[in-house]
Design a protein around this motif. Structure first.
Motif, PDB file in Angstrom:
ATOM      1  N   GLU A   1       0.804  -1.295   0.321  1.00  0.00           N
ATOM      2  CA  GLU A   1      -0.012   0.004  -0.012  1.00  0.00           C
ATOM      3  C   GLU A   1       0.717   1.344  -0.065  1.00  0.00           C
ATOM      4  O   GLU A   1       1.230   1.814   1.130  1.00  0.00           O
ATOM      5  CB  GLU A   1      -0.820   0.014   1.175  1.00  0.00           C
ATOM      6  CG  GLU A   1      -2.147  -1.012   1.212  1.00  0.00           C
ATOM      7  CD  GLU A   1      -3.191  -0.628   0.294  1.00  0.00           C
ATOM      8  OE1 GLU A   1      -3.062   0.540  -0.129  1.00  0.00           O
ATOM      9  OE2 GLU A   1      -4.162  -1.207  -0.009  1.00  0.00           O
ATOM     10  N   PRO A   2       1.177   1.963  -1.204  1.00  0.00           N
ATOM     11  CA  PRO A   2       2.040   3.014  -1.330  1.00  0.00           C
ATOM     12  C   PRO A   2       1.377   4.215  -0.593  1.00  0.00           C
ATOM     13  O   PRO A   2       2.191   5.024   0.067  1.00  0.00           O
ATOM     14  CB  PRO A   2       2.226   3.246  -2.997  1.00  0.00           C
ATOM     15  CG  PRO A   2       1.674   2.082  -3.472  1.00  0.00           C
ATOM     16  CD  PRO A   2       0.591   1.188  -2.470  1.00  0.00           C
ATOM     17  N   MET A   3       0.101   4.385  -0.603  1.00  0.00           N
ATOM     18  CA  MET A   3      -0.588   5.496   0.088  1.00  0.00           C
ATOM     19  C   MET A   3      -0.015   5.628   1.753  1.00  0.00           C
ATOM     20  O   MET A   3       0.452   6.453   2.173  1.00  0.00           O
ATOM     21  CB  MET A   3      -1.786   5.608  -0.106  1.00  0.00           C
ATOM     22  CG  MET A   3      -2.298   5.931  -1.194  1.00  0.00           C
ATOM     23  SD  MET A   3      -4.178   6.064  -1.388  1.00  0.00           S
ATOM     24  CE  MET A   3      -4.636   7.125  -0.299  1.00  0.00           C
ATOM     25  N   TYR A   4      -0.203   4.291   2.522  1.00  0.00           N
ATOM     26  CA  TYR A   4       0.359   4.157   3.815  1.00  0.00           C
ATOM     27  C   TYR A   4       1.563   4.326   3.975  1.00  0.00           C
ATOM     28  O   TYR A   4       1.985   4.914   5.134  1.00  0.00           O
ATOM     29  CB  TYR A   4      -0.282   2.746   4.212  1.00  0.00           C
ATOM     30  CG  TYR A   4      -1.852   2.738   4.677  1.00  0.00           C
ATOM     31  CD1 TYR A   4      -2.253   2.651   5.882  1.00  0.00           C
ATOM     32  CD2 TYR A   4      -2.632   2.597   3.472  1.00  0.00           C
ATOM     33  CE1 TYR A   4      -3.601   2.549   6.126  1.00  0.00           C
ATOM     34  CE2 TYR A   4      -4.054   2.453   3.709  1.00  0.00           C
ATOM     35  CZ  TYR A   4      -4.676   2.796   5.168  1.00  0.00           C
ATOM     36  OH  TYR A   4      -5.833   2.720   5.234  1.00  0.00           O
ATOM     37  N   LEU A   5       2.482   3.650   2.928  1.00  0.00           N
ATOM     38  CA  LEU A   5       3.815   4.038   3.461  1.00  0.00           C
ATOM     39  C   LEU A   5       4.150   5.514   3.151  1.00  0.00           C
ATOM     40  O   LEU A   5       5.045   6.035   3.889  1.00  0.00           O
ATOM     41  CB  LEU A   5       4.560   3.178   2.263  1.00  0.00           C
ATOM     42  CG  LEU A   5       6.106   3.378   2.053  1.00  0.00           C
ATOM     43  CD1 LEU A   5       6.658   2.843   3.269  1.00  0.00           C
ATOM     44  CD2 LEU A   5       6.852   2.507   0.949  1.00  0.00           C
ATOM     45  N   ALA A   6       3.624   6.206   2.089  1.00  0.00           N
ATOM     46  CA  ALA A   6       4.231   7.737   1.972  1.00  0.00           C
ATOM     47  C   ALA A   6       3.380   8.415   3.344  1.00  0.00           C
ATOM     48  O   ALA A   6       4.328   9.392   3.682  1.00  0.00           O
ATOM     49  CB  ALA A   6       3.175   8.200   0.864  1.00  0.00           C
ATOM     50  N   HIS A   7       2.412   8.068   3.811  1.00  0.00           N
ATOM     51  CA  HIS A   7       1.939   8.830   5.040  1.00  0.00           C
ATOM     52  C   HIS A   7       2.772   8.633   6.028  1.00  0.00           C
ATOM     53  O   HIS A   7       3.118   9.459   6.814  1.00  0.00           O
ATOM     54  CB  HIS A   7       0.405   8.382   5.265  1.00  0.00           C
ATOM     55  CG  HIS A   7       0.002   8.868   6.579  1.00  0.00           C
ATOM     56  ND1 HIS A   7      -0.469   8.150   7.607  1.00  0.00           N
ATOM     57  CD2 HIS A   7      -0.192  10.056   6.915  1.00  0.00           C
ATOM     58  CE1 HIS A   7      -0.903   8.795   8.484  1.00  0.00           C
ATOM     59  NE2 HIS A   7      -0.994  10.061   8.110  1.00  0.00           N
ATOM     60  N   ALA A   8       3.324   7.344   6.344  1.00  0.00           N
ATOM     61  CA  ALA A   8       4.050   7.098   7.524  1.00  0.00           C
ATOM     62  C   ALA A   8       5.448   7.764   7.432  1.00  0.00           C
ATOM     63  O   ALA A   8       5.895   8.178   8.274  1.00  0.00           O
ATOM     64  CB  ALA A   8       4.417   5.498   7.511  1.00  0.00           C
ATOM     65  N   MET A   9       6.174   7.945   6.081  1.00  0.00           N
ATOM     66  CA  MET A   9       7.178   8.553   5.842  1.00  0.00           C
ATOM     67  C   MET A   9       7.159   9.919   6.038  1.00  0.00           C
ATOM     68  O   MET A   9       7.936  10.753   6.691  1.00  0.00           O
ATOM     69  CB  MET A   9       7.637   8.536   4.626  1.00  0.00           C
ATOM     70  CG  MET A   9       8.141   6.889   4.111  1.00  0.00           C
ATOM     71  SD  MET A   9       8.523   6.772   2.488  1.00  0.00           S
ATOM     72  CE  MET A   9       9.713   7.957   2.157  1.00  0.00           C
ATOM     73  N   ALA A  10       5.824  10.581   5.839  1.00  0.00           N
ATOM     74  CA  ALA A  10       5.721  11.941   5.847  1.00  0.00           C
ATOM     75  C   ALA A  10       5.586  12.605   7.235  1.00  0.00           C
ATOM     76  O   ALA A  10       6.232  13.454   7.897  1.00  0.00           O
ATOM     77  CB  ALA A  10       4.505  12.315   5.142  1.00  0.00           C
ATOM     78  N   GLU A  11       5.151  11.517   7.993  1.00  0.00           N
ATOM     79  CA  GLU A  11       4.692  11.994   9.560  1.00  0.00           C
ATOM     80  C   GLU A  11       6.125  11.542  10.123  1.00  0.00           C
ATOM     81  O   GLU A  11       6.528  12.245  11.347  1.00  0.00           O
ATOM     82  CB  GLU A  11       3.525  11.027  10.191  1.00  0.00           C
ATOM     83  CG  GLU A  11       2.292  11.375   9.747  1.00  0.00           C
ATOM     84  CD  GLU A  11       1.084  10.993  10.750  1.00  0.00           C
ATOM     85  OE1 GLU A  11       1.651  10.253  11.798  1.00  0.00           O
ATOM     86  OE2 GLU A  11      -0.063  11.265  10.768  1.00  0.00           O
ATOM     87  N   GLN A  12       7.083  10.693   9.957  1.00  0.00           N
ATOM     88  CA  GLN A  12       8.064  10.487  10.358  1.00  0.00           C
ATOM     89  C   GLN A  12       9.004  11.661  10.314  1.00  0.00           C
ATOM     90  O   GLN A  12      10.156  11.866  11.062  1.00  0.00           O
ATOM     91  CB  GLN A  12       8.683   9.195   9.903  1.00  0.00           C
ATOM     92  CG  GLN A  12      10.033   8.822  10.660  1.00  0.00           C
ATOM     93  CD  GLN A  12      10.523   7.364  10.129  1.00  0.00           C
ATOM     94  OE1 GLN A  12      10.491   7.051   9.024  1.00  0.00           O
ATOM     95  NE2 GLN A  12      11.223   6.628  11.036  1.00  0.00           N
ATOM     96  N   ALA A  13       8.989  12.564   9.098  1.00  0.00           N
ATOM     97  CA  ALA A  13       9.568  13.523   9.016  1.00  0.00           C
ATOM     98  C   ALA A  13       9.572  14.712   9.861  1.00  0.00           C
ATOM     99  O   ALA A  13      10.545  15.322  10.150  1.00  0.00           O
ATOM    100  CB  ALA A  13       9.196  14.502   7.601  1.00  0.00           C
TER     101      ALA A  13
END
Length: 347
Positions: free
Chosen positions: A166-178
């Motif tokens: 699920e690329p959307m969930y991966l992108a969201h986790a990366m963005a919040e981790q920023a």
């Protein structure tokens, strides 16, 4: 009203608890967990226990776990996601400090189910549920000041999103981790990670998530001292945001963004830049704020205080700081308390 010992006695108790000379009662343990935003295991110092000796080579126990995981149906996965949704709602309205143990137990259940799920058709739905829960747990940990725990939960969320494909969930986790990197004093690295999240999501992201990522990029550009790139990202966020008042993304339930939310985000970024336009955007957001976003209201008040301070309007800044302090104390947000202290020092 809590019936607790006097200040002088509490100082003695703290010393005795730390040195193991006094046992910690459940009454004081529950108070300390809420104050510190830690789990019961972290408070008591039990980082992990040795596994119990296995019998018959451990195969019976292993197969039992596998058989149990095999029986995880789509109905059970929906129950997991409903539990995450309940915790998300409670977090938004009450704050994270009272949810630490519940969230820890919820994650442990999901991790256990994924660990012993064998076939892809079973693993992917569980992994998706875990990805959503882990990013929520990470954001809560960041709010209560448990930075390392937040980082580890984001890593768990990223792995689960990859497992679920699920690329959307991966992108969201990366963005919040920023945001963990940014608050650790690495805004440039945080910005790189945010832009990396946009690349990972690619063309598979919903328009609302794409707008959310551009808004996040704008904020990090402001923190990194890049005003031109900040404004460009805000324009892109506005261009990608779907029309209408609906805020919830049906494809990414953790994303809330409409024109009101974006006005607040724009005001926040512009306030960081010291831009005069920040005040009007923030008051627009204040007028349309969703009352269920209780903790977020502290952030909005802090942004208004920041904007007024930039204009040397100290009375207005102090008024918004008082309002923010009330909400931060009510929700137990360590993250917002830290911002309040920093802004108060500037008055």
């Amino acid at each position: 009203m809590l019936d607790i010992a006097s200040t002088a006695s509490l100082r003695v108790y703290l010393s005795e608890w730390e040195n193991g000379r006094r046992s910690l009662s459940e009454r004081y343990a529950s108070i300390l967990r809420a104050l510190l935003g830690v789990t019961h295991a972290e408070l008591s110092g039990r980082r992990g226990q040795l596994d119990a000796p296995s019998t018959a080579g451990g195969y019976d126990e292993l197969l039992g776990c596998i058989d149990s995981a095999r029986n995880v149906s789509l109905t059970m996965v929906k129950t997991f996601m409903d539990q995450t949704e309940l915790l998300r709602t409670m977090d938004r309205q009450m704050g994270a400090v009272s949810l630490v143990d519940q969230m820890t137990g919820h994650l442990a259940t999901l991790e256990e189910a994924l660990t012993f799920a064998v076939l892809p058709d079973t693993r992917r739905p569980v992994a998706l549920a875990l990805a959503g829960a882990a990013t929520l747990a990470a954001w809560q940990a960041l709010d209560v000041g448990a930075v390392e725990r937040a980082w580890r939960h984001y890593e768990l969320g990223k792995r689960a999103a990859q497992e679920a494909e699920e690329p959307m969930y991966l992108a969201h986790a990366m963005a919040e981790q920023a945001y963990v990197l940014d608050e650790a004093g690495r805004p440039e690295m945080a910005l790189e990670l945010m832009r990396g999240a946009q690349r990972v999501g690619g063309g598979q992201m919903s328009p609302r998530l794409r707008a959310w990522l551009f808004a996040g990029e704008a904020e990090l550009c402001a923190r990194a001292g890049k005003p031109k790139e900040c404004r460009q990202a805000l324009e892109l966020a506005d261009a990608h945001l779907p029309d209408g008042e609906e805020a919830r993304d049906p494809d990414m339930l953790s994303i809330f963004l409409n024109t009101g939310h974006l006005a607040r985000w724009r005001g926040h970024a512009l306030a960081l830049l010291g831009d005069d336009d920040a005040v009007s955007s923030l008051y627009d957001a204040l007028g349309t704020q969703d009352p269920t976003f209780v903790r977020a209201s502290a952030g909005l008040r802090l942004d208004l205080a920041t904007a007024h301070l930039a204009r040397e309007e100290y009375a207005q800044a102090q008024e918004h700081l008082r309002a923010a302090r009330l909400v931060a104390n009510r929700t137990g947000s360590v993250r917002y308390r830290r911002r309040i202290e920093q802004l108060t020092a500037r008055l």
